[in-house]
Design an enzyme around this catalytic site. Sequence first.
Site, mmCIF file in Angstrom:
data_model
loop_
_atom_site.group_PDB
_atom_site.id
_atom_site.type_symbol
_atom_site.label_atom_id
_atom_site.label_comp_id
_atom_site.label_asym_id
_atom_site.label_seq_id
_atom_site.Cartn_x
_atom_site.Cartn_y
_atom_site.Cartn_z
ATOM 1 N N ILE A 155 -1.448 0.442 -6.437
ATOM 2 C CA ILE A 155 -0.979 -0.951 -6.437
ATOM 3 C C ILE A 155 -2.067 -1.888 -5.905
ATOM 4 C CG2 ILE A 155 0.735 -2.557 -5.472
ATOM 5 C CD1 ILE A 155 2.708 -0.147 -5.411
ATOM 6 N N ASP A 174 -9.614 0.702 3.266
ATOM 7 C CA ASP A 174 -8.828 1.881 2.901
ATOM 8 C C ASP A 174 -9.499 3.073 3.555
ATOM 9 O OD1 ASP A 174 -7.750 4.207 1.365
ATOM 10 O OD2 ASP A 174 -6.845 2.658 0.113
ATOM 11 N N CYS A 205 -0.799 -0.344 1.779
ATOM 12 C CA CYS A 205 -0.962 1.034 2.268
ATOM 13 C C CYS A 205 0.416 1.614 2.561
ATOM 14 C CB CYS A 205 -1.836 1.051 3.516
ATOM 15 S SG CYS A 205 -1.224 -0.021 4.814
ATOM 16 N N ARG A 234 5.818 -1.731 3.018
ATOM 17 C CA ARG A 234 6.965 -1.258 3.805
ATOM 18 C C ARG A 234 7.097 -2.164 5.015
ATOM 19 N NH1 ARG A 234 8.471 0.792 -0.100
ATOM 20 N NH2 ARG A 234 8.925 2.986 -0.523
ATOM 21 N N ASP A 258 8.377 -8.869 0.988
ATOM 22 C CA ASP A 258 9.391 -8.292 0.094
ATOM 23 C C ASP A 258 10.103 -7.145 0.804
ATOM 24 O OD1 ASP A 258 10.641 -7.952 -2.525
ATOM 25 O OD2 ASP A 258 9.521 -6.065 -2.628
ATOM 26 N N GLU A 263 15.474 -3.838 7.136
ATOM 27 C CA GLU A 263 16.122 -4.199 5.864
ATOM 28 C C GLU A 263 17.288 -3.284 5.482
ATOM 29 O OE1 GLU A 263 12.621 -3.607 3.265
ATOM 30 O OE2 GLU A 263 13.776 -2.103 2.177
ATOM 31 N N HIS A 295 13.247 -6.681 -1.324
ATOM 32 C CA HIS A 295 12.648 -5.439 -1.862
ATOM 33 C C HIS A 295 12.804 -5.365 -3.389
ATOM 34 C CE1 HIS A 295 11.323 -1.254 -0.307
ATOM 35 N NE2 HIS A 295 10.793 -1.485 -1.492
HETATM 36 P P1 NAI Z 1 -1.034 4.920 -3.348
HETATM 37 O O1 NAI Z 1 -0.782 6.209 -2.671
HETATM 38 O O2 NAI Z 1 -1.570 4.918 -4.741
HETATM 39 O O3 NAI Z 1 -2.048 4.042 -2.466
HETATM 40 C C1 NAI Z 1 -1.984 3.943 -1.069
HETATM 41 C C2 NAI Z 1 -3.381 3.696 -0.554
HETATM 42 O O4 NAI Z 1 -3.291 3.475 0.849
HETATM 43 C C3 NAI Z 1 -4.334 4.889 -0.775
HETATM 44 O O5 NAI Z 1 -5.533 4.445 -1.366
HETATM 45 C C4 NAI Z 1 -4.545 5.428 0.624
HETATM 46 O O6 NAI Z 1 -5.849 5.996 0.811
HETATM 47 C C5 NAI Z 1 -4.384 4.161 1.451
HETATM 48 N N1 NAI Z 1 -4.139 4.418 2.854
HETATM 49 C C6 NAI Z 1 -3.546 5.492 3.437
HETATM 50 N N2 NAI Z 1 -3.559 5.356 4.765
HETATM 51 C C7 NAI Z 1 -4.167 4.170 5.030
HETATM 52 C C8 NAI Z 1 -4.489 3.489 6.223
HETATM 53 N N3 NAI Z 1 -4.205 4.016 7.418
HETATM 54 N N4 NAI Z 1 -5.110 2.293 6.123
HETATM 55 C C9 NAI Z 1 -5.428 1.777 4.902
HETATM 56 N N5 NAI Z 1 -5.157 2.392 3.747
HETATM 57 C C10 NAI Z 1 -4.535 3.571 3.809
HETATM 58 O O7 NAI Z 1 0.326 4.102 -3.246
HETATM 59 P P2 NAI Z 1 0.786 2.857 -4.137
HETATM 60 O O8 NAI Z 1 1.517 3.347 -5.354
HETATM 61 O O9 NAI Z 1 -0.366 1.941 -4.332
HETATM 62 O O10 NAI Z 1 1.873 2.200 -3.192
HETATM 63 C C11 NAI Z 1 1.522 1.568 -1.982
HETATM 64 C C12 NAI Z 1 2.782 1.301 -1.178
HETATM 65 O O11 NAI Z 1 3.546 0.300 -1.840
HETATM 66 C C13 NAI Z 1 3.741 2.504 -1.093
HETATM 67 O O12 NAI Z 1 3.432 3.315 0.015
HETATM 68 C C14 NAI Z 1 5.074 1.869 -0.942
HETATM 69 O O13 NAI Z 1 5.373 1.815 0.449
HETATM 70 C C15 NAI Z 1 4.892 0.449 -1.475
HETATM 71 N N6 NAI Z 1 5.739 0.148 -2.624
HETATM 72 C C16 NAI Z 1 6.584 -0.937 -2.560
HETATM 73 C C17 NAI Z 1 7.399 -1.284 -3.622
HETATM 74 C C18 NAI Z 1 8.287 -2.498 -3.607
HETATM 75 O O14 NAI Z 1 9.172 -2.630 -4.471
HETATM 76 N N7 NAI Z 1 8.118 -3.421 -2.689
HETATM 77 C C19 NAI Z 1 7.415 -0.448 -4.834
HETATM 78 C C20 NAI Z 1 6.456 0.634 -4.825
HETATM 79 C C21 NAI Z 1 5.678 0.935 -3.749
#
Ligand code: NAI
Length: 329
Positions: A155, A174, A205, A234, A258, A263, A295
Amino acid sequence: MEIAVFSTKPYDQAYFEKYAQDQAHEFSFFETSLNRHTANLTIDFDAVVVFVNDSVDKATIEILSTNGIQLIALRCAGFNNVDVEAAQKKNIKIVRVPAYSPEAVAEHAVALILTLNRKTHKAYNRVREGNFSLNGLMGFNLHGKTVGVIGTGTIGATFCRVMKGFGCNLVAFDVQESAELKELGVTFLSLNEVFKQADIISLHCPLNEQTQHLINKKSIAMMKDGVMIINTSRGALVDTEDAINGLSSKKIGYLGIDVYEQEENLFYQDLSESIIQDDLLLRLNSFPNVLITSHQAYFTKEAMKEITTTTLVNIDAFSKGQELENEVK
Ligand code: NAI
C-alpha cells in the site's frame, strides 16, 4: 466444510453468496463479531472467517479449538487481532488476504489529504445552504510538498506512486528499503528524519510491538509545525491522547484517520441514536481540522471482490489439504 462468517454486513454476505455459488462449502453469516463471549457460536463449524475488529485472542482460540475449528480465515491483510502463537499451539491454521487492492487504501489516504487540505466537505455544505463565501477554505498546493511515508510495502508503495504524480517530494522509512521506490525518486531516511522533514506523514506499516504508538508526544515534537498526519493503517499506531494534545497546541495542523485505537465498539455500526461514551473520539470530532472515516479505506467493489475470492481460494485449498499460499505463520 461448515464455515461461520463473523462481523458480516449485508454487503459481505452478498459478495460471499455471489462468489461461493460453485463451492461445496456451507457458509453461515453472523452479524456479531467473534470474541471470547461469542466463540461458542462455532459449535458444529470447521472454520471461521473473521475481519479487522474480531478479537481472536488466546481465550477465544481455546474455545475455537474445543469446538473443533481447524482454520481461521482472515478476510483482511492485517492479523494483529489474532494470537498467532496460541492458534499454532492448538494446530489451527491461519490464512489471510495479503494484498487485495492496495489502490483502494492508497486512494483513500489521498482522499483524506485532499479533503482536509481543500475542505471540499465544508464547501459542499456551504454551497448547498447558499453560502458562497471562501473564508476559511484556503488550502495549500500539494505540488512541491514533502510527503513522508512510513511503511513502503504494497500500500505504501502505491501511495508513493500516486503522490509522485502530484509532484511531491517523497521521503520514507521502512525496515526494508525498496530499490524500485528509490528508482522512482523516493529517499529513504531514518524514522526521525522523516518526522522532521515531512509536511504530510502517511502511515502504511503494520501494527506490532515496534510500531505501536509510533505517533506519540516525542515523535510529534520532532515534526514541522502544522504537519498533516494520515493514518489508514491501524489505530494503535497513533497515541490518541498525544495526538489530541498536538492538535490543541496547533503542532498538528491536520489529522485524517480511517482507523482509531478504540474503534472496535464503534466502527461499522449506526450509533446515530446512541449516546457515544468515547470521550477521546468526541474530543477528536470537536476539531475542525480532523477528518475521521470508519475503517472504509478498503471499501471498493474491486477490493470486495478480491477479498471474497481470495478467502474462498484459501478455504478451498485448506479443505483439499493443498499448500496454503496465504498462510500466516
Ligand atoms: P505490507 O506487508 O505489504 O507492507 C507493510 C510494510 O511495512 C512492509 O514494507 C514492512 O517492511 C514495513 N514495516 C514493518 N515494520 C515496520 C516498522 N517497524 N517501521 C516501518 N515499516 C515497517 O502491508 P500492506 O498491504 O501495505 O498494508 C499495510 C497496512 O495497512 C496493514 O498492516 C494494515 O494494517 C493496513 N490496512 C488498512 C486497511 C484499511 O481499510 N484501512 C486495509 C488494508 C490494510
